[in-house]
Write an enzyme that holds these catalytic residues in place. Structure first.
Site, PDB file in Angstrom:
ATOM      1  N   HIS A 157      25.831 -28.499 -19.360  1.00 61.10           N
ATOM      2  CA  HIS A 157      26.110 -28.215 -17.952  1.00 61.10           C
ATOM      3  C   HIS A 157      24.992 -28.786 -17.097  1.00 61.10           C
ATOM      4  CE1 HIS A 157      29.776 -25.950 -17.807  1.00 61.10           C
ATOM      5  NE2 HIS A 157      29.410 -25.228 -18.839  1.00 61.10           N
ATOM      6  N   LYS A 600      31.326 -16.105  -9.182  1.00 58.66           N
ATOM      7  CA  LYS A 600      31.387 -16.846  -7.919  1.00 58.66           C
ATOM      8  C   LYS A 600      32.585 -16.387  -7.092  1.00 58.66           C
ATOM      9  CE  LYS A 600      32.610 -21.278  -7.707  1.00 58.66           C
ATOM     10  NZ  LYS A 600      33.584 -21.459  -6.605  1.00 58.66           N
TER      11      LYS A 600
END
Length: 952
Positions: A157, A600
């Site tokens: 990532h 999120k």
């Protein structure tokens, strides 16, 4: 970083201060860095860095406002070259402090073992003792290991900001630092210090940043480095330790059942995760397996070569088994010098077969040429069997002591890693599958607009198509590049499984699973590419039972998806044909839960609670259906991405959800933090096994009489979650201008420019928060020291719930209830512990400097004021529940670490703000930004991430 004498503390003081060696190491490394800085950059730059350091320390430790003003003024006056040098100095100090801390963890662990202390929490010995005390028999423990699968899955990532060259240099510094704990002569100590100085100088002269964007191939190589450092040797050694602990804690008459199966295996997404990454395709997947296979064969070949040197056993002195003689007879080595050394001849034969196998599977070269030609192995099991022949012969002919040093670990490694090293998962988004099948259906004139069908119509069409023997795809028609690529990936997966074994690729993860059709689409794509076998109609009694090569795994990521997870799986498993496939999988089905995106989407509190509820509903559904559930936890590295300590997180799972089966992601920069040091890596693997063992077998604390209390706890959490969700969504998604504030007040734009990953920072070319990936979202908030995703909404939720009670008596009852939840409910305690850690690393004063980057003063003041108020509410509520106002009161070691390192981290934040101002001002004026300014920003990002560690 001051140049000062390395005067050790007195023995009495060191005995009372367990952290004294850590402080000495940090002082030593700081002094060496200071020496290198003076040598490389000159005395003037050294003095600038020293002045900045001393002022920052005074500002941090004494809360001196004058020091803060002085620091700001000083940093603004720095030239561009001086700025880069200061940023580099403090960035490298963050890295060196991390090395010292890791070494101290190893030192303290060793001290406990040498002192014969009671087993530490999180160790296998601790877990087995707890089980024994709870009355769990040894047979249950052994059964657990026979049926378990525990798999850490490495993912790439865009937050892994360290280059491999930097990691290599740091590992050598760690080795030299560890060497100083051994008794050294004055000359040896001086030599060690010289080498440390040289390695720090190497670090200073090594480019920290990448000038070209990281490719998938680079990510694969970076991941493989951790196998060479940690996994290849530490995993087999951990198995040995576990077997020894079980034998000691739960002795049995027959030792034959002591050896554990390969329950702990490695997984990877690097090269197979296509979701949002256009750089991943069939070629990268095949390249990943070639490189993984090459890495494991390099290890096997080295170990077999070393064994050949070690096993110089002569038949003139000791006998061997007939099987061993037969193995030696097949060897291409017929040298008269070794005719009485059958073990060596056998191992030369094994080496030749391994070399032939490696070349067959794509290895470019074998370092040591084999003696002669031999047939390649057809499977890892053949190699393991040959190693077993050698071990059995040694054991039955007075050579048992020769097995342990190397042979046993090699044989164990062959079982764990096979010829593939790690299982590579495939992942793609559901909307891509829908587009591919829409095209296939349209070209085959089956359905002109598949995407436009209702969900029921889609399911009916997919099931009907699965029952037909013919394929939709035709080699004579032209398809879009996307369709060709997606089908190519699955065809390549079939070839990979044939070459490297079924464990090489066995999972297909579907991102954004929202419907049953999302799952059935991948079944149909498997049929189209030869991965779904047998007669589909057999589920109703006709023909051979169908089976699929890749388990179809839904990934539920957002809050709405988590809420629908159990319903979707219920409908999916209710399809008779699907149920037949699950039976062929051993009545086992995996489900993946996404932590980062749900965080999120809904905030820290709601994400954790919805994940908990989804797990509870899934386990109830699967128990009812008679199917074993394996949860795959897509945990981010940081608390704001659903991360935090893995041990506590696993123990906090709802009862019944672990059950010996668990996979979890290890993401980005956390891989380096956990596994770049072999001892630290071994400890983290042990923590994972111990937690899974405890969570699976320990009696449920809330069973029986606690059930009613648990129901009350869950009712409170539901209310708190709803309030926290509204508070978080109101700020992030419903506040006009919040997106502009975020892009201005954090270095998100600058992070997107970094060459730190092959994956784009956003799924789409937009500034919408919805399209931004969860990883850079959390990473950006960490850089500006707000870490907002790890706490926002909790204070509003608790405060409102308490004040809604109507009177003081009820309010007191409610706060006492929250305190009881904290003391008795592992889920709630872990949630608050993680939030406590995040709040300890939050710094509103520094965050206000970043807020100054927002040009709209009204927007800046209104949003930052809300954030500050929520931070104060959250801290007050956390203190009221836990009974302590100081952060990390229950973790003094981490508290001291933060206090020590943040004085050196603060200048990086101040400098980053100043550099971002210069960078954006140049862009606004249409000027090209000075390359030194960009490099300074990126260096500061690296240093801050290193300093924050698990919340970077």
């Amino acid at each position: 970083m001051a140049r000062q004498a390395n005067i050790p503390a007195s023995p009495a003081k060191q005995a009372n201060d367990k952290d004294a060696p850590l402080k000495e190491d940090i002082r030593l490394l700081g002094r060496l860095l200071g020496n290198v800085l003076r040598e490389q950059e000159g005395d003037e730059v050294f003095q600038v860095v020293e002045t900045v350091r001393q002022t920052a320390v005074r500002f941090r430790r004494e809360s001196d406002p004058q020091s803060g003003t002085e620091l700001n003024r000083m940093l603004k006056k720095l030239t561009r070259d001086q700025t880069v040098s200061v940023v580099r100095a403090f960035s490298y100090f963050s890295h060196l402090a991390n090395i010292a801390e890791d070494q101290h963890h190893n030192r303290r662990r060793r001290a406990h073992l040498l002192a014969g202390s009671a087993p530490q929490r999180g160790s296998i010995a601790w877990a087995l003792s707890r089980l024994d005390d709870a009355g769990i028999p040894g047979s249950a423990v052994r059964k657990f290991f026979k049926e378990a699968l525990i798999s850490p899955v490495l993912t790439a990532h865009p937050t892994e900001v360290q280059r491999k060259s930097i990691l290599d240099a740091e590992r050598e510094i760690a080795r030299l630092l560890a060497e100083r704990d051994q008794p050294l002569t004055a000359r040896e100590l001086a030599r060690n210090t010289q080498l440390l100085h040289a390695r720090v100088a190497t670090l200073w002269q090594t480019r920290m940043l990448r000038y070209t964007k990281l490719t998938v191939a680079d990510e694969i190589e970076n991941a493989l480095s951790y196998y060479r450092i940690t996994f290849l040797r530490e995993l087999p050694a951990l198995y040995d330790d576990i077997e020894a602990e079980i034998a000691a804690q739960f002795p049995q008459r027959h030792a034959g059942d002591r050896e554990l199966p390969a329950f702990l295996q490695m997984g990877s997404w690097i090269g197979g995760d296509r979701d949002g990454n256009p750089n991943v395709n069939a070629g990268t997947m095949q390249h990943a397996l070639v490189r993984q296979s090459t890495a494991i064969f390099d290890f096997y070949l080295d170990e077999v070569h070393a064994l050949g040197a070690e096993l110089s056993v002569s038949t003139l002195l000791v006998g061997v088994s007939d099987e061993l003689q037969e193995l030696a007879g097949k060897s291409p080595d017929q040298s008269s010098h070794r005719m009485d050394e059958p073990y060596r001849r056998a191992l030369i034969g094994l080496y030749a077969r391994l070399a032939a196998t490696a070349r067959t599977l794509g290895a470019a070269h074998v370092l040591r040429q084999e003696v002669g030609v031999a047939a390649p192995y057809s499977s890892p099991a053949e190699f393991t069997a040959d190693l077993q022949v050698i071990a059995d012969s040694l054991r039955t002919h007075h050579g048992g002591a020769l097995i342990k040093p190397r042979l046993a670990a090699l044989r164990r490694a062959s079982e764990i890693f096979g010829f593939h090293l790690a299982t590579l998962d495939l992942r793609q988004s559901s909307d891509v599958h829908e587009r591919v099948l829409s095209e296939l259906f349209a070209c085959a004139q089956v359905a002109p607009d598949y995407a436009g069908l209702s969900e029921d119509a889609k399911v009916e069409l997919l099931l009907d198509e699965l029952g037909k023997p013919r394929l939709l795809h035709s080699p004579y028609l032209a398809y879009s590049d996307e369709t060709v690529s997606e089908l190519g990936v699955l065809r390549a997966a079939r070839e990979v499984r044939e070459r490297y074994g079924r464990r090489a690729i066995r999972n297909y993860i579907i991102s954004h699973t929202e419907t049953v059709s999302d799952l059935l689409e991948v079944l149909l794509l498997q049929k189209e590419t030869g991965l779904l076998h047998g007669a589909w109609e057999s589920a109703t009694g006709n023909g051979a039972a169908p089976w699929m090569e890749l388990m179809v795994i839904p990934l539920f990521e957002t809050i709405p998806d988590l809420r629908c997870a159990a319903d979707i799986m219920e409908r999916f498993m209710a399809i008779p044909r699907v149920r037949g496939l699950i039976a062929q999988q051993g009545e086992l089905q995996e489900v993946m839960l996404g932590y980062s995106d749900s965080n999120k989407d809904g905030g820290f509190l709601t994400s954790n609670w919805e994940l908990y509820k989804a797990e509870t509903r899934l386990i109830e559904l699967f128990d009812k259906a008679g199917v074993k559930l394996r949860l795959f936890h897509g945990r981010g590295g940081t608390v704001g991405r659903g991360g935090g300590p893995s041990y506590e997180a696993i123990l906090a799972q709802p009862a019944g959800t672990v059950n010996g089966q668990i996979r979890l992601t290890e993401q980005g920069e956390i891989i380096a933090s956990k596994f770049s040091n072999a001892e630290i890596g071994r400890r983290n693997l042990e923590l994972l096994v111990a937690a899974t063992l405890e969570a699976s077998l320990m009696p449920n604390e809330f069973a029986g009489r606690q059930a009613r209390k648990q129901a009350v706890f869950e009712e409170v959490m539901e209310e708190l979650s709803a309030r926290a969700y509204r508070a978080y969504r109101n700020l992030v998604y419903d506040t006009p201008g919040f997106t502009d504030y975020f892009f201005a007040a954090t270095p998100i734009a600058e992070i997107a420019e970094l060459n730190i990953g092959s994956r784009p920072a956003s799924r789409k070319a937009s500034r919408r928060i919805e399209d931004l990936r969860a990883i850079p979202w959390g990473f950006s908030w960490g850089q500006c020291r707000l870490l907002l995703p790890g706490w926002y909404g909790f204070g509003s939720a608790v405060d409102a719930w308490l004040n809604d009670s109507g009177d003081g008596k009820e309010q007191k009852r409610r706060i006492n209830l929250l305190r009881t939840m904290f003391k008795e409910w592992p889920f709630f305690a872990t949630l608050l512990s993680n939030m406590d850690m995040v709040l300890a690393k939050t710094d509103l004063a520094l965050a206000s400097r970043y807020a100054e980057l927002v040009s709209d003063k009204r927007l800046r003041n209104s949003i930052f004021k809300r954030i500050v108020e929520e931070h104060e509410r959250t801290g007050a509520c956390l203190g009221a529940i836990t009974g302590v106002k100081e952060r990390l009161a229950g973790n003094p070691l981490l508290a001291r670490s933060i206090k020590n390192r943040f004085a050196y981290l603060d200048p990086l934040n101040h400098l980053q703000v100043e550099l971002i101002k210069r960078h954006r001002a140049a862009a606004a004026d249409g000027r090209n930004t000075d390359e030194r300014v960009r490099r300074g920003i990126h260096l500061s990002i690296n240093g801050i991430a290193a300093g924050l560690r698990n919340t970077g």
